[in-house]
Design a protein around this motif. Structure first.
Motif, PDB file in Angstrom:
ATOM      1  N   GLU A 143      -1.067  -6.429   3.953  1.00  0.00           N
ATOM      2  CA  GLU A 143      -1.664  -6.431   5.290  1.00  0.00           C
ATOM      3  C   GLU A 143      -1.977  -7.846   5.779  1.00  0.00           C
ATOM      4  O   GLU A 143      -1.745  -8.176   6.939  1.00  0.00           O
ATOM      5  CB  GLU A 143      -2.960  -5.601   5.284  1.00  0.00           C
ATOM      6  CG  GLU A 143      -2.741  -4.107   5.193  1.00  0.00           C
ATOM      7  CD  GLU A 143      -4.052  -3.346   5.175  1.00  0.00           C
ATOM      8  OE1 GLU A 143      -5.123  -3.993   5.144  1.00  0.00           O
ATOM      9  OE2 GLU A 143      -4.010  -2.102   5.177  1.00  0.00           O
ATOM     10  N   GLU A 198      -2.216  -3.647  -1.409  1.00  0.00           N
ATOM     11  CA  GLU A 198      -2.364  -3.227  -0.013  1.00  0.00           C
ATOM     12  C   GLU A 198      -2.950  -4.353   0.841  1.00  0.00           C
ATOM     13  O   GLU A 198      -2.478  -4.608   1.958  1.00  0.00           O
ATOM     14  CB  GLU A 198      -3.271  -2.000   0.059  1.00  0.00           C
ATOM     15  CG  GLU A 198      -3.403  -1.432   1.461  1.00  0.00           C
ATOM     16  CD  GLU A 198      -4.244  -0.176   1.516  1.00  0.00           C
ATOM     17  OE1 GLU A 198      -4.551   0.278   2.630  1.00  0.00           O
ATOM     18  OE2 GLU A 198      -4.613   0.345   0.437  1.00  0.00           O
ATOM     19  N   ASP A 232      -3.384  -1.291  -6.858  1.00  0.00           N
ATOM     20  CA  ASP A 232      -2.863  -0.794  -5.583  1.00  0.00           C
ATOM     21  C   ASP A 232      -3.682  -1.301  -4.404  1.00  0.00           C
ATOM     22  O   ASP A 232      -3.139  -1.565  -3.318  1.00  0.00           O
ATOM     23  CB  ASP A 232      -2.793   0.729  -5.592  1.00  0.00           C
ATOM     24  CG  ASP A 232      -4.131   1.388  -5.882  1.00  0.00           C
ATOM     25  OD1 ASP A 232      -5.038   0.713  -6.400  1.00  0.00           O
ATOM     26  OD2 ASP A 232      -4.270   2.601  -5.596  1.00  0.00           O
ATOM     27  N   GLU A 233      -4.991  -1.479  -4.607  1.00  0.00           N
ATOM     28  CA  GLU A 233      -5.849  -1.992  -3.534  1.00  0.00           C
ATOM     29  C   GLU A 233      -5.538  -3.461  -3.250  1.00  0.00           C
ATOM     30  O   GLU A 233      -5.501  -3.894  -2.092  1.00  0.00           O
ATOM     31  CB  GLU A 233      -7.315  -1.810  -3.923  1.00  0.00           C
ATOM     32  CG  GLU A 233      -7.734  -0.349  -4.016  1.00  0.00           C
ATOM     33  CD  GLU A 233      -9.093  -0.153  -4.644  1.00  0.00           C
ATOM     34  OE1 GLU A 233      -9.799   0.787  -4.245  1.00  0.00           O
ATOM     35  OE2 GLU A 233      -9.466  -0.941  -5.547  1.00  0.00           O
TER      36      GLU A 233
END
Length: 384
Positions: A267, A263, A259-260
């Motif tokens: 971005e 993300e 998930d990191e």
């Protein structure tokens, strides 16, 4: 096998319950062991069995175990008394469903439930220069990790208690009138009383990695399944990440979770990552939809890779939880009691016919426990 021998083995931490349940009279022992002291005394008195004036629970166990009371009579007594026990528990728990409703995201944050290790990281932090720095970090730990851990423990315990009622109220289940370690309920299968440990757990990201690599059933060896060589989920994400790392100045990904990484990609590189991420989540949804036909594989994974601190080779009824559109921990689904009840009831309706999986696994996470094991399990899947 006589009472004292069974009682001693059952109390040992390293006892293999799956092996022990094959011993003669273990079914009888479990029924007796599931009774509280006042139930034991009531049964002895009703059947005119002398207890020599001792009310010590181990002595009462032994007297009842060695009596002429049949296992069927013990089962009938347990089922007759359980509504009283259930009503007492429900009276204490009447407010609990309201607390867990809309509880939100739940994270443990403490590995192996060891708060001491969490504190050690702080007290050994050499970057702290002043007392003020120390107090700030202590407050952050209290309001962050430790607060989250307590909230998670509370949610975990409450939902476990509420889900246990679903099992104990089913006609095919023999409930316990007192709490027994590693035994949450029992079922009679082929004239044997089979104990089950209830495990309600989210499906780990690590399992999804192995599932995408490929897990195939084996016909021999010490493991029920073998792992393939297809790219795992995390490998697919990292391959995409590495492809654009330099051109988009992405940070190093060492230690970052799925998930990191996603993300960061959204971005920093949405133009080249949006389609990849949409495709990733479509594949994850497809995987979750397929899981109901692969529950034995998840059961095997949860035995083979269980934590060494709480390792136990016992029969388990798993309630697996998984989100279809999120990589977040799916523990909040434990509060979906209506869906859990539906899935569990369906499975319990035919469990007495012996509809269990035999799991073979070779355990390596602890040298003292390393070896080949066999156990029975069964499970249901609950998704959002």
């Amino acid at each position: 096998m006589q009472f004292n021998e069974i009682h001693k083995l059952f109390g040992k931490n390293d006892t293999d319950l799956y092996v022990l349940q094959k011993e003669e009279n273990f079914s009888r022992y479990l029924l007796v062991r599931s009774l509280d002291s006042h139930h034991l005394m009531e049964l002895l008195e009703k059947n005119s069995i002398q207890n020599s004036g001792s009310n010590k629970i181990d002595f009462l166990y032994e007297r009842l175990f060695n009596s002429d009371i049949s296992e069927e009579d013990l089962i009938d007594y347990i089922k007759c008394k359980y509504p009283e026990v259930r009503d007492e528990r429900l009276e204490q728990e009447v407010h609990l469903p309201g607390i867990i409703k809309e509880y939100g995201e739940v994270k443990c944050g403490v590995r192996n439930d060891n708060l001491n290790d969490t504190a050690k990281q702080l007290v050994r932090d050499k970057s702290i220069k002043t007392k003020e720095d120390l107090e700030i970090k202590v407050e952050k730990l209290l309001q962050g990790t430790i607060k989250g851990y307590i909230l998670w423990q509370y949610y975990n315990q409450v939902t476990n208690d509420l889900v246990e009622h679903i099992f104990n109220n089913h006609a095919n289940v023999i409930p316990t009138l007192r709490k027994i370690k590693y035994v949450d309920f029992m079922v009679k299968i082929d004239d044997k009383i089979i104990p089950f440990d209830l495990k309600i757990t989210h499906i780990s990201d690590d399992f999804f990695d192995l599932f995408t690599k490929g897990i195939t059933e084996t016909s021999d060896g010490d493991d029920s399944f073998a792992i393939g060589e297809n790219p795992s989920e995390i490998e697919e994400i990292k391959n995409h990440y590495k492809k654009y790392k330099k051109s988009y100045s992405l940070p190093n990904f060492g230690g970052l979770k799925k998930d990191e990484l996603i993300e960061i990609l959204m971005e920093r590189s949405p133009d080249v990552s949006k389609d990849f991420i949409n495709d990733f989540f479509k594949k994850r949804r497809d995987l979750v939809n397929k899981l109901s036909g692969h529950l034995k594989k998840i059961e095997w994974w949860n035995y083979k890779f269980q934590g060494e601190r709480l390792f136990k080779n016992n029969n388990r009824f798993f309630v697996f939880l998984a989100y279809k559109d999120s990589l977040e921990d799916a523990r909040p689904l434990k509060g979906n009691l209506e869906e859990i009840s539906k899935r569990v009831t369906e499975k319990l309706n035919d469990i007495s016919s012996g509809n269990l999986n035999e799991i073979k696994y070779y355990y390596t996470k602890d040298k003292g426990l390393e070896g080949a094991y066999i156990v029975n399990s069964v499970s249901v899947l609950v998704t959002d």
